[in-house]
Every structure is written in C-alpha cells, then in structure tokens.
Design a protein around this motif. Sequence first.
Motif, PDB file in Angstrom:
ATOM      1  N   LEU A 118       0.929  -1.623   0.232  1.00 15.57           N
ATOM      2  CA  LEU A 118       0.253  -0.061   0.088  1.00 15.57           C
ATOM      3  C   LEU A 118       1.061   1.271  -0.077  1.00 15.57           C
ATOM      4  CD1 LEU A 118      -2.677   1.466   0.205  1.00 15.57           C
ATOM      5  CD2 LEU A 118      -2.278   1.131   2.462  1.00 15.57           C
ATOM      6  N   ALA A 119       1.806   1.450   1.018  1.00 15.47           N
ATOM      7  CA  ALA A 119       2.824   2.360   1.007  1.00 15.47           C
ATOM      8  C   ALA A 119       3.219   2.585  -0.558  1.00 15.47           C
ATOM      9  CB  ALA A 119       4.431   1.915   1.757  1.00 15.47           C
ATOM     10  N   HIS A 123       2.910   6.322  -2.470  1.00 21.23           N
ATOM     11  CA  HIS A 123       3.969   6.263  -2.207  1.00 21.23           C
ATOM     12  C   HIS A 123       3.568   7.517  -0.856  1.00 21.23           C
ATOM     13  CE1 HIS A 123       5.296   6.047  -5.434  1.00 21.23           C
ATOM     14  NE2 HIS A 123       4.278   6.429  -6.605  1.00 21.23           N
ATOM     15  N   VAL A 124       3.179   7.083   0.430  1.00 24.18           N
ATOM     16  CA  VAL A 124       2.736   7.305   1.614  1.00 24.18           C
ATOM     17  C   VAL A 124       3.726   6.283   3.079  1.00 24.18           C
ATOM     18  CG1 VAL A 124       0.630   8.673   1.135  1.00 24.18           C
ATOM     19  CG2 VAL A 124       0.572   6.281   1.479  1.00 24.18           C
ATOM     20  N   GLU A 125       3.430   6.899   3.992  1.00 29.87           N
ATOM     21  CA  GLU A 125       3.621   6.564   4.978  1.00 29.87           C
ATOM     22  C   GLU A 125       2.406   5.938   5.707  1.00 29.87           C
ATOM     23  OE1 GLU A 125       6.970   5.254   6.145  1.00 29.87           O
ATOM     24  OE2 GLU A 125       7.865   6.603   4.316  1.00 29.87           O
ATOM     25  N   VAL A 126       2.705   4.153   6.188  1.00 26.91           N
ATOM     26  CA  VAL A 126       1.339   3.528   6.516  1.00 26.91           C
ATOM     27  C   VAL A 126       1.893   3.005   7.477  1.00 26.91           C
ATOM     28  CG1 VAL A 126       0.655   3.190   4.309  1.00 26.91           C
ATOM     29  CG2 VAL A 126       1.822   1.244   5.835  1.00 26.91           C
ATOM     30  N   GLY A 127       3.142   2.656   8.431  1.00 30.16           N
ATOM     31  CA  GLY A 127       2.912   2.912   9.552  1.00 30.16           C
ATOM     32  C   GLY A 127       2.481   1.469   9.729  1.00 30.16           C
ATOM     33  N   SER A 128       1.620   1.544  10.989  1.00 28.14           N
ATOM     34  CA  SER A 128       1.528   0.050  11.883  1.00 28.14           C
ATOM     35  C   SER A 128      -0.362   0.480  11.505  1.00 28.14           C
ATOM     36  CB  SER A 128       1.913  -0.123  13.131  1.00 28.14           C
ATOM     37  OG  SER A 128       1.504   0.912  14.214  1.00 28.14           O
ATOM     38  N   LEU A 129      -0.794   0.211  10.645  1.00 35.27           N
ATOM     39  CA  LEU A 129      -2.175   0.488  10.237  1.00 35.27           C
ATOM     40  C   LEU A 129      -2.514  -1.188  11.149  1.00 35.27           C
ATOM     41  CD1 LEU A 129      -3.005   2.389   6.723  1.00 35.27           C
ATOM     42  CD2 LEU A 129      -2.703   3.410   9.245  1.00 35.27           C
TER      43      LEU A 129
END
Length: 319
Positions: A118-119, A123-129
């Motif tokens: 997904l990231a 092109h985004v930071e998704v962390g620990s969704l």
Amino acid sequence: MSFLSLLLALLIEQARPLVRGNWVHGTVRTWVNWISQTLDAGHPRLAWTTWLLAVGLPAVIAAVVHWFLIGVFGWPVAMIWSVAVLYVTLGFRQFSHHFTDIRDALDVGDERLARELLAEWQHVEVGSLPRSELLRHVIEHSVLSAHHHVFGVLTWFSILAALGFGPAGAVIYRMSDMVAHAWQAQPKATKGWVSDTLQNAAREAWRRVDWLPARLTAVAFAVVGNFEEAIDCWRTHAQRFPDDNDGVVLAATAGALNVRLGGEALRAEDGSDENFDSESTPGRTPETAHLSSVVGLVWRSVVLWMVLLALLTLARLLG
C-alpha cells in the motif's frame, strides 16, 4: 463506433495491459513538465493558458486525427484510432495489480507485506495500521482508481464522441488528472517545482472536469449496489470528505456496500470525538470480504455502462 471502440479497448487491455513506464506516458509526462517549466510565471491568466495548452493540445490532436481518418479512410480506421487512444487512457490493469497483490497478501495473513505494498502504491507512510484501517485505505484507493482510470474516461469519451470529437474526451480527462498530480506542491529547489498559481489552476480545472463523472460513477454504484443507502450516504456524508468529487464517489461506495469509510476524513465538524460514527460513514467495519464486493461493484458498473451505450447505439442506428 463508440461502443465498439470501448469494448475492444477494454478487451485488449485485459489481454495485454499497458506496461508501466511505457513510452506514451513517458512522452506525456515530458510534455507536461516542459510546458510548465517554459510558461509558468506565476500569473493567473498565464497559468490557465498553460493548463489549456497542456491539456487542450493533445485533445485537439486526437480530434483532428479522428476527423482526418474518417474523411480519408472511413469509420473503421477512425475506430482503430479511438481504440488506441482509449487503450492508453483507461483500463483496470493500470492499477489493479496493486489491488490484487495487497488482497493476496491479506488472504495469506501477511499484513506487513500488505502495508508495504500500500505504501509503495500510494507513496505514503502507513506505519502500523490495524487491519480494518488497512482494508479501508485499500477499498478507498481502489474505488477512486477505478473511477479515475475507467469511469471518468468513459464519461468524457462518451459525451464528446457523441458530439463528433472522437476520443478527445478521453484525452481531456486523463490529461487533466495527470496535470493535477504532476503540478502538485514540491520544494522550490527541485526541478519539478511549479508556482502556487499554476497548482491552483490545475486543481480547480481538475475539480470541474471531474464534477460530472464523479456523480455519474456514484449513480452507477447506487444502481448496481444498495440504491437507497448509497443515495442517503451521498447526500449526508459526501460534502465532509476533503475532496468534493472523491467524497461523492466514496460516500456512494460506502452506502452501496454497507461498509464504513472515511476515518479521520469524516471527523465531526464541531471536533467532537464522542462516538466512532461521527468519524466515518455508517456501515460495517471493513473486512477482507469487502474487497471482493468492491470488485463486483466495479464490474457491474462497467457492465451497466456498456449496456447503456449499446442501447443508445442501437437506438441511434434504428432512428
């Protein structure tokens, strides 16, 4: 001819999808970057002129070639040109591989890989969704991608083709989308920097171009999904999304599938955080099964579009 062009383009795109980094899209990106670097001076009138040249010139070329082919060779050759233009401007396969890879990762329980995919896609930071939020993002991005890559192109192509402009409508929609993204805010020191005036003009133009397609997509989702819930969610929640047009599509999707979408984008206007429903559309928490529902919703909408075009084509022939 429009119906046959669309049908052939969709079939060819499914059998042989356009590869990433192809020369057509590369040439278009070069053109968009060149014209912004050449004409962007920060003046409102010049900004709109720059946008009109970036979007309008390719559309005019598409229409002129269409008229030339019809006048010299007839409609069969002109249809081949329309199929070629549609092939590079619309298609599921331009984004569906991202969706498929993420769904496969979730099916085997690999949420870490799904987050990474997904990231990479957005092109985004998704962390620990958490899983539900991950699914929400996948559903939202997939639906919007389907709208931008398929239904928006179908709308403008159908309208302008009916007026005799061939595939020019498909070019206008796709170029408007590409320009709005290419001219987003970037650091001033970078090569791709454009003025705030040009960015605002591109965003406003894209909002206008996408206004009608977004609402037609929402109507299609309502017809092939849960109609009453889709319309009610559209009326109640669409305006609370950050982007008006995307909000219409996402709100209709949430109602059609009875799935909760929006998250923080739908936080109550008064800032209240008393209940979860104030932060999202009504519906069930996103689950893996909703991914299959999204696929079904999109394909049923495509079938609806094609049936309507076929009926209009038949009526025109008989009339």
